[in-house]
Every structure is written in C-alpha cells, then in structure tokens.
Design a protein around this motif. Structure first.
Motif, PDB file in Angstrom:
ATOM      1  N   GLU A  59      53.623  51.940  61.412  1.00 24.04           N
ATOM      2  CA  GLU A  59      52.479  51.037  61.505  1.00 24.04           C
ATOM      3  C   GLU A  59      52.641  50.055  62.660  1.00 24.04           C
ATOM      4  O   GLU A  59      51.714  49.808  63.421  1.00 24.04           O
ATOM      5  CB  GLU A  59      52.328  50.282  60.186  1.00 24.04           C
ATOM      6  CG  GLU A  59      51.150  49.314  60.159  1.00 24.04           C
ATOM      7  CD  GLU A  59      51.073  48.544  58.862  1.00 24.04           C
ATOM      8  OE1 GLU A  59      50.070  47.826  58.664  1.00 24.04           O
ATOM      9  OE2 GLU A  59      52.011  48.655  58.044  1.00 24.04           O
ATOM     10  N   ARG A  60      53.855  49.499  62.798  1.00 26.53           N
ATOM     11  CA  ARG A  60      54.098  48.539  63.887  1.00 26.53           C
ATOM     12  C   ARG A  60      54.005  49.211  65.253  1.00 26.53           C
ATOM     13  O   ARG A  60      53.422  48.654  66.190  1.00 26.53           O
ATOM     14  CB  ARG A  60      55.464  47.886  63.698  1.00 26.53           C
ATOM     15  CG  ARG A  60      55.530  46.921  62.510  1.00 26.53           C
ATOM     16  CD  ARG A  60      56.797  46.102  62.568  1.00 26.53           C
ATOM     17  NE  ARG A  60      57.982  46.939  62.384  1.00 26.53           N
ATOM     18  CZ  ARG A  60      58.558  47.190  61.211  1.00 26.53           C
ATOM     19  NH1 ARG A  60      58.041  46.685  60.101  1.00 26.53           N
ATOM     20  NH2 ARG A  60      59.639  47.939  61.142  1.00 26.53           N
ATOM     21  N   ILE A  61      54.582  50.412  65.359  1.00 30.05           N
ATOM     22  CA  ILE A  61      54.547  51.109  66.655  1.00 30.05           C
ATOM     23  C   ILE A  61      53.107  51.477  67.023  1.00 30.05           C
ATOM     24  O   ILE A  61      52.669  51.284  68.169  1.00 30.05           O
ATOM     25  CB  ILE A  61      55.431  52.366  66.614  1.00 30.05           C
ATOM     26  CG1 ILE A  61      56.895  51.981  66.408  1.00 30.05           C
ATOM     27  CG2 ILE A  61      55.277  53.180  67.899  1.00 30.05           C
ATOM     28  CD1 ILE A  61      57.817  53.173  66.240  1.00 30.05           C
ATOM     29  N   ALA A  62      52.356  52.013  66.056  1.00 32.25           N
ATOM     30  CA  ALA A  62      50.962  52.390  66.330  1.00 32.25           C
ATOM     31  C   ALA A  62      50.133  51.168  66.690  1.00 32.25           C
ATOM     32  O   ALA A  62      49.297  51.207  67.611  1.00 32.25           O
ATOM     33  CB  ALA A  62      50.372  53.110  65.127  1.00 32.25           C
ATOM     34  N   ALA A  63      50.362  50.044  65.989  1.00 38.60           N
ATOM     35  CA  ALA A  63      49.620  48.823  66.308  1.00 38.60           C
ATOM     36  C   ALA A  63      49.947  48.334  67.712  1.00 38.60           C
ATOM     37  O   ALA A  63      49.062  47.868  68.449  1.00 38.60           O
ATOM     38  CB  ALA A  63      49.944  47.739  65.276  1.00 38.60           C
ATOM     39  N   PHE A  64      51.222  48.466  68.104  1.00 38.55           N
ATOM     40  CA  PHE A  64      51.596  48.074  69.471  1.00 38.55           C
ATOM     41  C   PHE A  64      50.876  48.960  70.498  1.00 38.55           C
ATOM     42  O   PHE A  64      50.366  48.461  71.513  1.00 38.55           O
ATOM     43  CB  PHE A  64      53.111  48.196  69.639  1.00 38.55           C
ATOM     44  CG  PHE A  64      53.577  48.000  71.059  1.00 38.55           C
ATOM     45  CD1 PHE A  64      53.652  46.729  71.614  1.00 38.55           C
ATOM     46  CD2 PHE A  64      53.928  49.096  71.832  1.00 38.55           C
ATOM     47  CE1 PHE A  64      54.069  46.555  72.918  1.00 38.55           C
ATOM     48  CE2 PHE A  64      54.356  48.927  73.142  1.00 38.55           C
ATOM     49  CZ  PHE A  64      54.423  47.650  73.688  1.00 38.55           C
ATOM     50  N   CYS A  65      50.825  50.269  70.241  1.00 39.00           N
ATOM     51  CA  CYS A  65      50.143  51.187  71.166  1.00 39.00           C
ATOM     52  C   CYS A  65      48.656  50.859  71.267  1.00 39.00           C
ATOM     53  O   CYS A  65      48.081  50.872  72.365  1.00 39.00           O
ATOM     54  CB  CYS A  65      50.328  52.629  70.706  1.00 39.00           C
ATOM     55  SG  CYS A  65      52.019  53.251  70.840  1.00 39.00           S
ATOM     56  N   PHE A  66      48.035  50.541  70.141  1.00 36.76           N
ATOM     57  CA  PHE A  66      46.617  50.216  70.170  1.00 36.76           C
ATOM     58  C   PHE A  66      46.376  48.890  70.903  1.00 36.76           C
ATOM     59  O   PHE A  66      45.350  48.721  71.565  1.00 36.76           O
ATOM     60  CB  PHE A  66      46.060  50.144  68.750  1.00 36.76           C
ATOM     61  CG  PHE A  66      46.109  51.463  68.017  1.00 36.76           C
ATOM     62  CD1 PHE A  66      46.060  52.661  68.721  1.00 36.76           C
ATOM     63  CD2 PHE A  66      46.211  51.507  66.635  1.00 36.76           C
ATOM     64  CE1 PHE A  66      46.102  53.876  68.060  1.00 36.76           C
ATOM     65  CE2 PHE A  66      46.254  52.712  65.973  1.00 36.76           C
ATOM     66  CZ  PHE A  66      46.205  53.897  66.689  1.00 36.76           C
ATOM     67  N   THR A  67      47.321  47.956  70.789  1.00 39.65           N
ATOM     68  CA  THR A  67      47.205  46.696  71.533  1.00 39.65           C
ATOM     69  C   THR A  67      47.303  46.952  73.034  1.00 39.65           C
ATOM     70  O   THR A  67      46.565  46.368  73.836  1.00 39.65           O
ATOM     71  CB  THR A  67      48.297  45.718  71.091  1.00 39.65           C
ATOM     72  OG1 THR A  67      48.203  45.500  69.682  1.00 39.65           O
ATOM     73  CG2 THR A  67      48.151  44.389  71.807  1.00 39.65           C
ATOM     74  N   VAL A  68      48.232  47.847  73.423  1.00 44.51           N
ATOM     75  CA  VAL A  68      48.343  48.217  74.837  1.00 44.51           C
ATOM     76  C   VAL A  68      47.055  48.860  75.319  1.00 44.51           C
ATOM     77  O   VAL A  68      46.579  48.604  76.434  1.00 44.51           O
ATOM     78  CB  VAL A  68      49.547  49.155  75.050  1.00 44.51           C
ATOM     79  CG1 VAL A  68      49.559  49.704  76.473  1.00 44.51           C
ATOM     80  CG2 VAL A  68      50.851  48.435  74.755  1.00 44.51           C
ATOM     81  N   LEU A  71      44.537  46.086  75.996  1.00 40.74           N
ATOM     82  CA  LEU A  71      44.809  45.348  77.232  1.00 40.74           C
ATOM     83  C   LEU A  71      44.524  46.213  78.465  1.00 40.74           C
ATOM     84  O   LEU A  71      43.971  45.727  79.459  1.00 40.74           O
ATOM     85  CB  LEU A  71      46.265  44.879  77.239  1.00 40.74           C
ATOM     86  CG  LEU A  71      46.655  43.895  76.122  1.00 40.74           C
ATOM     87  CD1 LEU A  71      48.144  43.577  76.196  1.00 40.74           C
ATOM     88  CD2 LEU A  71      45.824  42.628  76.211  1.00 40.74           C
ATOM     89  N   ALA A  72      44.886  47.508  78.400  1.00 44.56           N
ATOM     90  CA  ALA A  72      44.625  48.397  79.530  1.00 44.56           C
ATOM     91  C   ALA A  72      43.129  48.610  79.729  1.00 44.56           C
ATOM     92  O   ALA A  72      42.652  48.714  80.864  1.00 44.56           O
ATOM     93  CB  ALA A  72      45.332  49.739  79.319  1.00 44.56           C
ATOM     94  N   GLY A  73      42.377  48.680  78.628  1.00 48.64           N
ATOM     95  CA  GLY A  73      40.921  48.809  78.758  1.00 48.64           C
ATOM     96  C   GLY A  73      40.305  47.585  79.400  1.00 48.64           C
ATOM     97  O   GLY A  73      39.402  47.689  80.248  1.00 48.64           O
ATOM     98  N   LEU A 109      46.615  55.108  73.540  1.00 55.71           N
ATOM     99  CA  LEU A 109      45.781  55.471  72.398  1.00 55.71           C
ATOM    100  C   LEU A 109      46.262  56.762  71.756  1.00 55.71           C
ATOM    101  O   LEU A 109      46.390  56.869  70.529  1.00 55.71           O
ATOM    102  CB  LEU A 109      44.328  55.605  72.855  1.00 55.71           C
ATOM    103  CG  LEU A 109      43.308  55.996  71.768  1.00 55.71           C
ATOM    104  CD1 LEU A 109      43.255  54.939  70.674  1.00 55.71           C
ATOM    105  CD2 LEU A 109      41.929  56.215  72.383  1.00 55.71           C
ATOM    106  N   ALA A 110      46.560  57.769  72.587  1.00 53.79           N
ATOM    107  CA  ALA A 110      47.049  59.049  72.057  1.00 53.79           C
ATOM    108  C   ALA A 110      48.393  58.868  71.366  1.00 53.79           C
ATOM    109  O   ALA A 110      48.647  59.427  70.297  1.00 53.79           O
ATOM    110  CB  ALA A 110      47.157  60.070  73.186  1.00 53.79           C
ATOM    111  N   ALA A 111      49.292  58.070  71.960  1.00 56.80           N
ATOM    112  CA  ALA A 111      50.598  57.843  71.355  1.00 56.80           C
ATOM    113  C   ALA A 111      50.457  57.140  70.012  1.00 56.80           C
ATOM    114  O   ALA A 111      51.151  57.479  69.040  1.00 56.80           O
ATOM    115  CB  ALA A 111      51.468  57.019  72.300  1.00 56.80           C
ATOM    116  N   GLY A 112      49.556  56.163  69.928  1.00 61.69           N
ATOM    117  CA  GLY A 112      49.351  55.465  68.666  1.00 61.69           C
ATOM    118  C   GLY A 112      48.852  56.386  67.564  1.00 61.69           C
ATOM    119  O   GLY A 112      49.317  56.319  66.421  1.00 61.69           O
ATOM    120  N   VAL A 113      47.920  57.257  67.892  1.00 62.33           N
ATOM    121  CA  VAL A 113      47.394  58.192  66.890  1.00 62.33           C
ATOM    122  C   VAL A 113      48.485  59.162  66.436  1.00 62.33           C
ATOM    123  O   VAL A 113      48.609  59.478  65.239  1.00 62.33           O
ATOM    124  CB  VAL A 113      46.178  58.944  67.462  1.00 62.33           C
ATOM    125  CG1 VAL A 113      45.740  60.045  66.516  1.00 62.33           C
ATOM    126  CG2 VAL A 113      45.027  57.981  67.726  1.00 62.33           C
TER     127      VAL A 113
END
Length: 369
Positions: A59-68, A71-73, A109-113
């Motif tokens: 959950e923490r890793i996916a949330a970090f990826c979605f935060t990235v 920011l990238a968007g 996004l792909a990494a988070g999913v």
C-alpha cells in the motif's frame, strides 16, 4: 457525493455525507454489501490472502508511485506552459521536458498498479478441467453423411470436366505470391553497388562532365548568375530530369555563401566561388531535406526535424540523422556552367544503404567516408 441508503439515515432525516474515494459506512471496509462480505480469517479454497505486513508495504509503495504520477503530471502541464518553441534549442528543451515528465508519470502509474495487484490483492489458483475433445459417434456419422451428400450434389466426382478445369483455374493463383514477392524490389545482385554510386559520376554521351540543371525547368546554371549570398536551388543531373530512380539518389541543393561564412567542415576544393552542393536526400530515412534558414545556415528535414549546418560540411546539429549530407565536388566548364567533377565520396541517402561497405571501400582507396 451522498449515500442514498435510507437504512442509515440520521435521526433528523438528513442523509449522511460521504468522502469521495471511501466506501459507504454501511459496508465498513468492503465495497460489497454486508451479505457479500467474507468473514475475516475464513479460508477459501484456491485463494491465498496476503499477510497484513505485505499488504501494508504494498500500500505504501503503490501510494508513493501514485504520488509520483501526480507530481509528474503536474510537471508535464507546467512544462507545456513554461517551455515554448521557436528555434532548435528551445524545441529540444521542450521535447525533453514534456517527454521526460510524461514517461515518469506513465511508468510510476504502471508500477503502482503492479505493486497493488502483487502485494495487496489475494492470489488465486485457478484450475480448468480438460474435457474430452472428440465428438460422439452420432455426430461424426452425421458429419460424414452431410459431407458425402454435398460431394454427390456438387457433381465433382461425376463430372470430371468441372473438376479438372477448377484445378487448372486455381494453379495460376498459387503462383500469384511469387509474382507479388518479385515486385517488392530489385534483385539483391549488385544492389549495394548501385546504392553507393549515382549518375553524377557518369560522363555524358560526348564524354563531358554532367552539368547541374534546375529541378523542374532543366535549365543549366551559370556560376555568374548564381551570385546572391543565401540563395538556394534544387538541382538535378543533366539528362536525368525525369528519371525518378536516378533523382532518388542524385538530387542536390545548391547554396551560395560568402567566403567568410564557410567553415572548416566544408571541403573548399569541392566548391566554386562560395557555391556548395549537398545531397538533398536526408541521411536518416531519405526524405527531401530542402528547408533552409539563411541566418543560421541550417538545412532542415521536415520529416523528423534532422538539422544540418550547411556552412560546416552539412554536419548534423539536431535530430535523428547519424551523418552529414554528402557534399558533391563541383566546378565550371568552359562556358561557365556548373558541373560535377566526380560522384559523392560517400553514399547519399539513409545510412542503412550499405554504409559499412562504402566506408571500407573509402579507407581502401585512401579516402574517408
């Protein structure tokens, strides 16, 4: 956003408010109804639940990826607004900013999913039973009977003339792929040799060097008439004005420079009074590179934005092209017309046209490619 479940209305009759992204209070931690929830700790055959520690970590890793991704968007939109285009340098910075931020957003996004699926969701072991594939005897008998009936009704056995003419009619169609494959291009025999050389190296019927003529009109060019610095002409070989196969390799762009504008990358022995001739065929994929910017002396290929410095031997300054536009050695004849004194020293056109063999040949002859 509100929940329309009247079973949990507040005493005063108002419907309780819900926060977007959270499930209804009626279902707790499940998006399904209460009757569809699985009792915690209940084992289901073929389903392996993730441990709470693994799920929390995922959950923490996916949330970090979605935060990235967020920011990238934002960076992508900001890059579109901040980095404008107008010249080669600005376009390069804009492309890097837009492409980099969008790539980071999509990858994160792909990494988070992926992390969500592999570390949070349960794992399922699915078993698919394999059944007998063969049909029963009654079905096979019915198919055989239907096939036999169709053969009898078609008359293909009873009427040999139909059968034989049908086979003869199908025979040429079987050869059609061979004809189509032959039409894909010339035979490979001597093909690299043809790509390495152009008609500029050939003499005319009376043994004279071939003149440069204006594309479209076929008019020969006097060096004295082409005397305006910054001028550019599209040029073809005399006698091949309408030969598309020859023009695909031999078309030139002719540029007039002031003497002080020509840099060391240009072979001065192949110029005449500041007039330089370069191949018009882009060394990337063969598009016509004919857009010219007089102030910067840049030749631009419109297909993929490869840019060449015409004042410096047509060296690549931007884009995917891997090598400069080849320079053609030129001079003037007794009448003052521009002529080609030899063929290109290296093959014109895309680099995949047997470039390696040409370099080896040039080194063998003591020159360079």
């Amino acid at each position: 956003m509100t929940d329309n479940n009247h079973d949990i209305d507040q005493p005063d009759g108002r419907v309780p408010k819900r926060v977007i992204g959270t499930p209804s209070s009626a279902t707790g931690t499940s998006l399904l109804g209460a009757e569809e929830q699985r009792a915690e700790g209940t084992e289901v055959p073929g389903v392996t639940l993730q441990s709470e520690a693994t799920a929390k970590k995922g959950e923490r890793i996916a949330a970090f990826c979605f935060t990235v991704t967020l920011l990238a968007g934002i960076a992508f939109v900001a890059s579109y607004v901040i980095f404008q285009v107008g010249d080669v340098e600005k376009a390069q910075v804009s492309n890097l900013a837009l492409g980099g931020s969008l790539a980071v957003a999509l990858l994160a996004l792909a990494a988070g999913v992926v992390v969500w699926v592999r570390m949070v969701m349960p794992k399922y072991n699915l078993v698919q039973e394999r059944h007998l594939m063969a049909s029963d005897s009654e079905t096979r008998a019915y198919v055989a009977e239907t096939f036999t009936q169709g053969v009898a009704e078609s008359g293909i056995v009873k009427r040999p003339l139909l059968r034989r003419t049908l086979l003869l009619a199908a025979a040429p169609l079987g050869l059609a792929p061979l004809v189509l494959l032959r039409d894909l291009g010339p035979r490979y025999t001597n093909f690299p040799e043809k790509l390495r050389h152009t008609v500029w190296g050939e003499k005319t019927k009376d043994g004279k060097p071939r003149r440069l003529v204006v594309e479209g009109t076929g008019a020969p060019i006097r060096a004295a008439d082409f005397n305006s610095p910054g001028g550019i002409l599209s040029v073809v070989p005399e006698g091949y004005e309408h030969d598309l196969n020859a023009l695909a390799k031999a078309t030139l762009i002719l540029i007039k420079f002031r003497p002080e504008e020509i840099k060391s990358g240009t072979n001065l022995n192949w110029t005449h009074q500041g007039i330089v001739a370069y191949s018009k065929i882009c060394t990337h994929v063969g598009c016509p590179a004919a857009l010219y910017e007089q102030t910067t002396h840049h030749i631009l290929c419109p297909c993929h934005q490869s840019t060449f410095d015409a004042a410096d031997g047509a060296k690549v300054v931007f884009g995917p092209a891997a090598r400069p536009l080849p320079q053609l050695p030129i001079a003037v004849d007794n009448e003052g017309y521009l002529i080609a004194t030899a063929d290109f020293a290296v093959p014109p056109g895309p680099s995949f046209w047997e470039r390696g063999d040409a370099e080896a040949e040039a080194r063998k002859n003591g020159g360079h490619a």
